[in-house]
Design a protein around this motif. Structure first.
Motif, PDB file in Angstrom:
ATOM      1  N   GLY A   1     -21.210  59.223  -3.182  1.00 35.88           N
ATOM      2  CA  GLY A   1     -19.821  58.801  -3.032  1.00 35.88           C
ATOM      3  C   GLY A   1     -19.688  57.301  -2.879  1.00 35.88           C
ATOM      4  O   GLY A   1     -18.804  56.681  -3.478  1.00 35.88           O
ATOM      5  N   LEU A   2     -20.555  56.693  -2.078  1.00 38.27           N
ATOM      6  CA  LEU A   2     -20.516  55.240  -1.876  1.00 38.27           C
ATOM      7  C   LEU A   2     -20.891  54.517  -3.159  1.00 38.27           C
ATOM      8  O   LEU A   2     -20.227  53.551  -3.564  1.00 38.27           O
ATOM      9  CB  LEU A   2     -21.473  54.843  -0.747  1.00 38.27           C
ATOM     10  CG  LEU A   2     -21.666  53.331  -0.539  1.00 38.27           C
ATOM     11  CD1 LEU A   2     -20.343  52.669  -0.169  1.00 38.27           C
ATOM     12  CD2 LEU A   2     -22.726  53.069   0.523  1.00 38.27           C
ATOM     13  N   PHE A   3     -21.955  54.965  -3.809  1.00 34.54           N
ATOM     14  CA  PHE A   3     -22.411  54.312  -5.031  1.00 34.54           C
ATOM     15  C   PHE A   3     -21.322  54.371  -6.105  1.00 34.54           C
ATOM     16  O   PHE A   3     -21.045  53.382  -6.779  1.00 34.54           O
ATOM     17  CB  PHE A   3     -23.694  54.991  -5.530  1.00 34.54           C
ATOM     18  CG  PHE A   3     -24.476  54.178  -6.519  1.00 34.54           C
ATOM     19  CD1 PHE A   3     -25.530  53.383  -6.103  1.00 34.54           C
ATOM     20  CD2 PHE A   3     -24.163  54.207  -7.864  1.00 34.54           C
ATOM     21  CE1 PHE A   3     -26.265  52.625  -7.012  1.00 34.54           C
ATOM     22  CE2 PHE A   3     -24.879  53.461  -8.787  1.00 34.54           C
ATOM     23  CZ  PHE A   3     -25.933  52.657  -8.364  1.00 34.54           C
ATOM     24  N   ASP A   4     -20.676  55.525  -6.232  1.00 31.96           N
ATOM     25  CA  ASP A   4     -19.609  55.664  -7.228  1.00 31.96           C
ATOM     26  C   ASP A   4     -18.414  54.778  -6.880  1.00 31.96           C
ATOM     27  O   ASP A   4     -17.799  54.176  -7.767  1.00 31.96           O
ATOM     28  CB  ASP A   4     -19.170  57.131  -7.312  1.00 31.96           C
ATOM     29  CG  ASP A   4     -18.151  57.357  -8.414  1.00 31.96           C
ATOM     30  OD1 ASP A   4     -18.499  57.182  -9.596  1.00 31.96           O
ATOM     31  OD2 ASP A   4     -16.999  57.697  -8.090  1.00 31.96           O
ATOM     32  N   PHE A   5     -18.083  54.665  -5.589  1.00 28.92           N
ATOM     33  CA  PHE A   5     -16.992  53.798  -5.149  1.00 28.92           C
ATOM     34  C   PHE A   5     -17.278  52.343  -5.514  1.00 28.92           C
ATOM     35  O   PHE A   5     -16.402  51.610  -5.996  1.00 28.92           O
ATOM     36  CB  PHE A   5     -16.793  53.944  -3.641  1.00 28.92           C
ATOM     37  CG  PHE A   5     -15.757  53.015  -3.072  1.00 28.92           C
ATOM     38  CD1 PHE A   5     -14.403  53.295  -3.186  1.00 28.92           C
ATOM     39  CD2 PHE A   5     -16.135  51.856  -2.423  1.00 28.92           C
ATOM     40  CE1 PHE A   5     -13.443  52.434  -2.662  1.00 28.92           C
ATOM     41  CE2 PHE A   5     -15.193  50.981  -1.897  1.00 28.92           C
ATOM     42  CZ  PHE A   5     -13.840  51.277  -2.022  1.00 28.92           C
ATOM     43  N   GLN A   6     -18.502  51.911  -5.279  1.00 29.84           N
ATOM     44  CA  GLN A   6     -18.879  50.534  -5.609  1.00 29.84           C
ATOM     45  C   GLN A   6     -18.781  50.290  -7.116  1.00 29.84           C
ATOM     46  O   GLN A   6     -18.325  49.232  -7.556  1.00 29.84           O
ATOM     47  CB  GLN A   6     -20.293  50.249  -5.121  1.00 29.84           C
ATOM     48  CG  GLN A   6     -20.411  50.191  -3.608  1.00 29.84           C
ATOM     49  CD  GLN A   6     -21.842  50.115  -3.139  1.00 29.84           C
ATOM     50  OE1 GLN A   6     -22.765  50.533  -3.855  1.00 29.84           O
ATOM     51  NE2 GLN A   6     -22.056  49.594  -1.947  1.00 29.84           N
ATOM     52  N   ARG A   7     -19.187  51.273  -7.903  1.00 28.62           N
ATOM     53  CA  ARG A   7     -19.208  51.097  -9.358  1.00 28.62           C
ATOM     54  C   ARG A   7     -17.807  51.191  -9.972  1.00 28.62           C
ATOM     55  O   ARG A   7     -17.485  50.460 -10.903  1.00 28.62           O
ATOM     56  CB  ARG A   7     -20.124  52.156  -9.997  1.00 28.62           C
ATOM     57  CG  ARG A   7     -21.586  52.011  -9.630  1.00 28.62           C
ATOM     58  CD  ARG A   7     -22.251  50.840 -10.351  1.00 28.62           C
ATOM     59  NE  ARG A   7     -22.547  51.198 -11.732  1.00 28.62           N
ATOM     60  CZ  ARG A   7     -21.994  50.646 -12.785  1.00 28.62           C
ATOM     61  NH1 ARG A   7     -21.087  49.691 -12.638  1.00 28.62           N
ATOM     62  NH2 ARG A   7     -22.338  51.013 -14.009  1.00 28.62           N
ATOM     63  N   THR A   8     -16.975  52.094  -9.446  1.00 29.32           N
ATOM     64  CA  THR A   8     -15.672  52.327 -10.077  1.00 29.32           C
ATOM     65  C   THR A   8     -14.545  51.563  -9.399  1.00 29.32           C
ATOM     66  O   THR A   8     -13.784  50.848 -10.060  1.00 29.32           O
ATOM     67  CB  THR A   8     -15.347  53.828 -10.090  1.00 29.32           C
ATOM     68  OG1 THR A   8     -15.367  54.341  -8.746  1.00 29.32           O
ATOM     69  CG2 THR A   8     -16.353  54.603 -10.927  1.00 29.32           C
ATOM     70  N   GLU A   9     -14.413  51.686  -8.091  1.00 26.41           N
ATOM     71  CA  GLU A   9     -13.303  51.054  -7.381  1.00 26.41           C
ATOM     72  C   GLU A   9     -13.520  49.544  -7.208  1.00 26.41           C
ATOM     73  O   GLU A   9     -12.592  48.756  -7.385  1.00 26.41           O
ATOM     74  CB  GLU A   9     -13.106  51.706  -6.013  1.00 26.41           C
ATOM     75  CG  GLU A   9     -12.747  53.184  -6.087  1.00 26.41           C
ATOM     76  CD  GLU A   9     -11.412  53.422  -6.769  1.00 26.41           C
ATOM     77  OE1 GLU A   9     -10.490  52.607  -6.577  1.00 26.41           O
ATOM     78  OE2 GLU A   9     -11.304  54.411  -7.523  1.00 26.41           O
ATOM     79  N   ARG A  10     -14.736  49.165  -6.852  1.00 26.35           N
ATOM     80  CA  ARG A  10     -15.019  47.746  -6.658  1.00 26.35           C
ATOM     81  C   ARG A  10     -15.432  47.064  -7.962  1.00 26.35           C
ATOM     82  O   ARG A  10     -15.426  45.842  -8.043  1.00 26.35           O
ATOM     83  CB  ARG A  10     -16.115  47.579  -5.605  1.00 26.35           C
ATOM     84  CG  ARG A  10     -15.624  47.880  -4.197  1.00 26.35           C
ATOM     85  CD  ARG A  10     -16.709  47.686  -3.164  1.00 26.35           C
ATOM     86  NE  ARG A  10     -16.169  47.774  -1.813  1.00 26.35           N
ATOM     87  CZ  ARG A  10     -16.920  47.925  -0.720  1.00 26.35           C
ATOM     88  NH1 ARG A  10     -18.231  48.014  -0.834  1.00 26.35           N
ATOM     89  NH2 ARG A  10     -16.352  47.995   0.469  1.00 26.35           N
ATOM     90  N   GLY A  11     -15.819  47.844  -8.938  1.00 30.56           N
ATOM     91  CA  GLY A  11     -16.197  47.280 -10.226  1.00 30.56           C
ATOM     92  C   GLY A  11     -17.525  46.553 -10.222  1.00 30.56           C
ATOM     93  O   GLY A  11     -17.773  45.687 -11.065  1.00 30.56           O
ATOM     94  N   TRP A  12     -18.406  46.905  -9.289  1.00 26.03           N
ATOM     95  CA  TRP A  12     -19.701  46.252  -9.217  1.00 26.03           C
ATOM     96  C   TRP A  12     -20.628  46.807 -10.290  1.00 26.03           C
ATOM     97  O   TRP A  12     -20.673  48.011 -10.535  1.00 26.03           O
ATOM     98  CB  TRP A  12     -20.349  46.484  -7.856  1.00 26.03           C
ATOM     99  CG  TRP A  12     -19.651  45.817  -6.714  1.00 26.03           C
ATOM    100  CD1 TRP A  12     -18.535  45.033  -6.770  1.00 26.03           C
ATOM    101  CD2 TRP A  12     -20.020  45.892  -5.328  1.00 26.03           C
ATOM    102  NE1 TRP A  12     -18.188  44.605  -5.509  1.00 26.03           N
ATOM    103  CE2 TRP A  12     -19.084  45.115  -4.607  1.00 26.03           C
ATOM    104  CE3 TRP A  12     -21.051  46.526  -4.644  1.00 26.03           C
ATOM    105  CZ2 TRP A  12     -19.150  44.965  -3.235  1.00 26.03           C
ATOM    106  CZ3 TRP A  12     -21.124  46.382  -3.272  1.00 26.03           C
ATOM    107  CH2 TRP A  12     -20.180  45.608  -2.565  1.00 26.03           C
TER     108      TRP A  12
END
Length: 205
Positions: A159-170
């Motif tokens: 969940g955290l990794f996906d948030f960083q990749r999608t929501e934060r755009g990292w």
């Protein structure tokens, strides 16, 4: 008593099914992943897929485990190439984990949703934890390697990794640079720059 060896035709069918499932996921996402569609893509009977994996969840976990096996094989080859240091092994492991999680985000998110705490009891997590403990212990003797391993593995929580990749755009490269900073801190402890208690270590005059 040893486990029976898998028949060659059964092993080939398994690989064909997993490859077909990966292609289906890459093209259409998890929503379109059905055992019937995978069987058709793989050129095998639907019954073969159901007997082997039972349901969609069984196929998902087989994909995760198969990808884990590939990751471990790649890491083992790296460790045999020139006997890299603990620092280099840990960096290669954590970078490889970032790629592994990114490539399998959809599968891992599904697994996390179906059993939120299941990840911590899974064989891959225990294996990863044990491997990281060994490398951290070698890199920085005296630190609480088990706790540090838990902290490092938190970076791969789906969940955290996906948030960083999608929501934060990292990008994954940014994640890897962050992991490099953590590795540098661990190495500093091992070199005596920072004591394991958190107090400043001795400095030269």
């Amino acid at each position: 008593m040893t486990a029976p060896t898998e028949r060659a035709d059964a092993a080939r069918n398994r690989l064909r099914i997993l490859d077909a499932a990966r292609r289906r996921l890459a093209a259409d996402g998890f929503a379109e992943l059905s055992l019937d569609a995978v069987a058709k893509d793989a050129g095998v009977g639907v019954g073969t897929v159901y007997r082997r994996f039972h349901n969609r969840a069984g196929l998902v976990y087989a994909l995760i485990e198969d990808n884990e096996t590939r990751f471990q094989e790649t890491f083992a080859r790296h460790c045999q190439d020139g006997a890299p240091s603990a620092h280099d092994r840990l960096r290669a492991f954590l970078h490889g984990m970032a790629d592994l999680v990114d490539d399998n985000r959809e599968l891992l998110l599904l697994a996390e949703a179906s059993a939120p705490a299941g990840r911590y009891r899974s064989a891959p997590f225990r294996r990863h934890h044990e491997q990281i403990v060994g490398m951290v212990t070698e890199l920085a003797p005296g630190v609480d390697a088990a706790y540090v391993a838990d902290l490092l593995l938190m970076a791969y929580t789906p969940g955290l990794f996906d948030f960083q990749r999608t929501e934060r755009g990292w990008g994954v490269d940014r994640v890897k640079r962050g992991l490099d900073a953590v590795i540098a801190g661990i190495a500093a402890v091992g070199e005596g720059g920072i004591a394991a208690t958190g107090e400043a270590g001795p400095t030269s005059a």
